[in-house]
Design a protein around this motif. Structure first.
Motif, mmCIF file in Angstrom:
data_model
loop_
_atom_site.group_PDB
_atom_site.id
_atom_site.type_symbol
_atom_site.label_atom_id
_atom_site.label_comp_id
_atom_site.label_asym_id
_atom_site.label_seq_id
_atom_site.Cartn_x
_atom_site.Cartn_y
_atom_site.Cartn_z
ATOM 1 N N LEU A 23 15.094 11.848 -8.206
ATOM 2 C CA LEU A 23 15.347 10.407 -8.098
ATOM 3 C C LEU A 23 15.952 9.839 -9.386
ATOM 4 O O LEU A 23 16.813 8.960 -9.331
ATOM 5 N N ARG A 24 15.539 10.352 -10.518
ATOM 6 C CA ARG A 24 16.029 9.843 -11.806
ATOM 7 C C ARG A 24 17.472 10.254 -12.084
ATOM 8 O O ARG A 24 18.130 9.650 -12.922
ATOM 9 N N THR A 25 17.957 11.261 -11.392
ATOM 10 C CA THR A 25 19.288 11.798 -11.714
ATOM 11 C C THR A 25 20.361 11.471 -10.685
ATOM 12 O O THR A 25 21.530 11.845 -10.874
ATOM 13 N N GLN A 26 20.005 10.767 -9.611
ATOM 14 C CA GLN A 26 21.002 10.466 -8.579
ATOM 15 C C GLN A 26 21.844 9.250 -8.956
ATOM 16 O O GLN A 26 21.345 8.298 -9.561
ATOM 17 N N GLN A 27 23.097 9.292 -8.585
ATOM 18 C CA GLN A 27 24.038 8.226 -8.920
ATOM 19 C C GLN A 27 23.897 7.046 -7.954
ATOM 20 O O GLN A 27 23.987 7.205 -6.745
ATOM 21 N N LEU A 28 23.671 5.867 -8.522
ATOM 22 C CA LEU A 28 23.596 4.640 -7.730
ATOM 23 C C LEU A 28 24.779 3.743 -8.051
ATOM 24 O O LEU A 28 25.196 3.658 -9.197
ATOM 25 N N SER A 29 25.293 3.094 -7.033
ATOM 26 C CA SER A 29 26.411 2.179 -7.259
ATOM 27 C C SER A 29 26.223 0.941 -6.394
ATOM 28 O O SER A 29 25.772 1.046 -5.253
ATOM 29 N N PHE A 30 26.571 -0.216 -6.957
ATOM 30 C CA PHE A 30 26.466 -1.465 -6.191
ATOM 31 C C PHE A 30 27.451 -2.477 -6.721
ATOM 32 O O PHE A 30 27.667 -2.559 -7.922
ATOM 33 N N GLY A 86 8.371 18.230 -3.494
ATOM 34 C CA GLY A 86 7.118 18.122 -4.231
ATOM 35 C C GLY A 86 7.270 17.502 -5.603
ATOM 36 O O GLY A 86 7.851 16.424 -5.755
ATOM 37 N N LYS A 87 6.772 18.174 -6.634
ATOM 38 C CA LYS A 87 6.768 17.631 -7.992
ATOM 39 C C LYS A 87 8.170 17.444 -8.563
ATOM 40 O O LYS A 87 8.342 16.748 -9.568
ATOM 41 N N PHE A 88 9.171 18.045 -7.939
ATOM 42 C CA PHE A 88 10.544 17.891 -8.429
ATOM 43 C C PHE A 88 11.213 16.627 -7.889
ATOM 44 O O PHE A 88 12.315 16.278 -8.307
ATOM 45 N N GLU A 135 0.831 -1.200 0.000
ATOM 46 C CA GLU A 135 0.000 0.000 0.000
ATOM 47 C C GLU A 135 0.872 1.260 0.000
ATOM 48 O O GLU A 135 0.593 2.233 -0.714
ATOM 49 N N VAL A 136 1.918 1.249 0.804
ATOM 50 C CA VAL A 136 2.859 2.372 0.838
ATOM 51 C C VAL A 136 3.456 2.613 -0.540
ATOM 52 O O VAL A 136 3.525 3.749 -1.025
ATOM 53 N N PHE A 137 3.904 1.535 -1.179
ATOM 54 C CA PHE A 137 4.520 1.647 -2.503
ATOM 55 C C PHE A 137 3.552 2.273 -3.512
ATOM 56 O O PHE A 137 3.917 3.190 -4.262
ATOM 57 N N GLU A 138 2.318 1.806 -3.528
ATOM 58 C CA GLU A 138 1.335 2.330 -4.486
ATOM 59 C C GLU A 138 1.035 3.803 -4.236
ATOM 60 O O GLU A 138 0.917 4.595 -5.174
ATOM 61 N N ILE A 139 0.922 4.182 -2.967
ATOM 62 C CA ILE A 139 0.644 5.579 -2.637
ATOM 63 C C ILE A 139 1.825 6.475 -3.004
ATOM 64 O O ILE A 139 1.649 7.574 -3.542
ATOM 65 N N MET A 140 3.042 5.992 -2.743
ATOM 66 C CA MET A 140 4.208 6.801 -3.082
ATOM 67 C C MET A 140 4.345 6.974 -4.597
ATOM 68 O O MET A 140 4.714 8.049 -5.081
ATOM 69 N N CYS A 141 4.054 5.937 -5.347
ATOM 70 C CA CYS A 141 4.086 6.051 -6.812
ATOM 71 C C CYS A 141 3.068 7.086 -7.291
ATOM 72 O O CYS A 141 3.349 7.874 -8.202
ATOM 73 N N LYS A 142 1.893 7.092 -6.662
ATOM 74 C CA LYS A 142 0.869 8.074 -7.012
ATOM 75 C C LYS A 142 1.356 9.484 -6.702
ATOM 76 O O LYS A 142 1.222 10.400 -7.524
ATOM 77 N N CYS A 143 1.922 9.675 -5.515
ATOM 78 C CA CYS A 143 2.413 11.006 -5.126
ATOM 79 C C CYS A 143 3.528 11.492 -6.042
ATOM 80 O O CYS A 143 3.620 12.684 -6.363
ATOM 81 N N LEU A 144 4.391 10.561 -6.448
ATOM 82 C CA LEU A 144 5.525 10.904 -7.311
ATOM 83 C C LEU A 144 5.156 10.921 -8.790
ATOM 84 O O LEU A 144 5.994 11.222 -9.636
ATOM 85 N N ARG A 145 3.913 10.539 -9.084
ATOM 86 C CA ARG A 145 3.416 10.473 -10.468
ATOM 87 C C ARG A 145 4.291 9.553 -11.315
ATOM 88 O O ARG A 145 4.662 9.876 -12.444
ATOM 89 N N MET A 146 4.597 8.407 -10.767
ATOM 90 C CA MET A 146 5.431 7.419 -11.440
ATOM 91 C C MET A 146 4.607 6.169 -11.725
ATOM 92 O O MET A 146 3.975 5.619 -10.823
ATOM 93 N N LYS A 147 4.592 5.732 -12.974
ATOM 94 C CA LYS A 147 3.940 4.482 -13.344
ATOM 95 C C LYS A 147 5.017 3.406 -13.443
ATOM 96 O O LYS A 147 5.904 3.481 -14.294
ATOM 97 N N ILE A 148 4.952 2.428 -12.556
ATOM 98 C CA ILE A 148 6.008 1.423 -12.450
ATOM 99 C C ILE A 148 5.512 0.065 -12.932
ATOM 100 O O ILE A 148 4.486 -0.442 -12.461
ATOM 101 N N ASN A 149 6.244 -0.512 -13.867
ATOM 102 C CA ASN A 149 5.965 -1.860 -14.342
ATOM 103 C C ASN A 149 6.728 -2.830 -13.443
ATOM 104 O O ASN A 149 7.951 -2.873 -13.478
ATOM 105 N N TYR A 150 6.010 -3.568 -12.604
ATOM 106 C CA TYR A 150 6.721 -4.434 -11.658
ATOM 107 C C TYR A 150 6.110 -5.836 -11.595
ATOM 108 O O TYR A 150 4.953 -6.057 -11.960
ATOM 109 N N SER A 151 6.916 -6.768 -11.108
ATOM 110 C CA SER A 151 6.485 -8.142 -10.895
ATOM 111 C C SER A 151 7.051 -8.601 -9.557
ATOM 112 O O SER A 151 7.788 -7.859 -8.896
#
Length: 205
Positions: A198-205, A191-193, A120-136
């Motif tokens: 999130l799309r521009t931050q550097q991730l490393s693993f 907010g909307k930014f 539920e948290v994930f779905e609400i956060m996607c809505k707030c961030l206006r992100m449509k996520i294809n997940y399995s």
């Protein structure tokens, strides 16, 4: 590329950055529950600095209990406490009131299983961030996942050492910038930014 992650409670910024930057997302639901992880906790920026919000869960004598079977302890009024902490931390932030009605149901609805809450948290956060996520979701636990970027360790919370660009935080004048908190911190301040961040931050693993 696919990102493999664990469902967590109001995920960290690194966790949501991995989601925002993925072509597809797979959630691990066959893992064994680990204590002191973000599966049932999140970190926010309070007037006194970093604050942990923890969901009490029932622990089994079986140390190999799966995360999807974890039951929330009903004898603690954690939801009231968590929402009050969020109000204290973010009431004066630019976008708290804008998103308040979206997140409030999390603190009003009763959940039996931690996994149901985290979905539920994930779905609400996607809505707030206006992100449509294809997940399995996974059907079995695999130690190695050659077809995905394995971000499951991001659920380890304080062991996640990602460093990100600073943004305005309510109490930064007191404690400075605090890195990689719950994505709520980013949302209430940017907010909307937030999605672009999130799309521009550097991730490393």
């Amino acid at each position: 590329m696919d990102s493999l992650l664990l469902p967590t409670y109001f995920p960290s910024i690194s966790h949501f950055a991995a989601i925002a930057q993925a072509d597809t997302v797979t959630f691990e639901i066959e893992d064994n529950f680990q204590k002191q992880s973000n599966r049932n906790r999140t970190y926010i920026y309070s007037p006194n600095g970093i604050q942990l919000l923890n969901i009490p869960v029932k622990h089994s004598k079986d140390s190999r209990q799966k995360s999807k079977d974890i039951v929330i302890e009903p004898d603690f009024d954690w939801q009231k406490q968590h929402f009050k902490s969020l109000e204290t931390a973010y009431r004066s932030s630019p976008f708290f009131e804008f998103f308040e009605d979206d997140i409030y149901p999390i603190f009003e609805r009763k959940y039996t299983f931690l996994m149901d809450l985290n979905w539920e948290v994930f779905e609400i956060m996607c809505k707030c961030l206006r992100m449509k996520i294809n997940y399995s979701t996974t059907s079995e636990y695999l130690k190695e996942v050659p077809d995905s970027i394995d971000y499951r360790a991001l659920a380890n919370g304080k062991k996640d050492e990602h460093k990100f660009e600073s943004y305005t935080q309510v109490f930064a004048d007191k404690h400075g910038f605090i890195n990689n908190l719950s994505v709520l911190d980013l949302l209430f301040n940017e907010g909307k930014f937030a999605a672009d961040y999130l799309r521009t931050q550097q991730l490393s693993f």
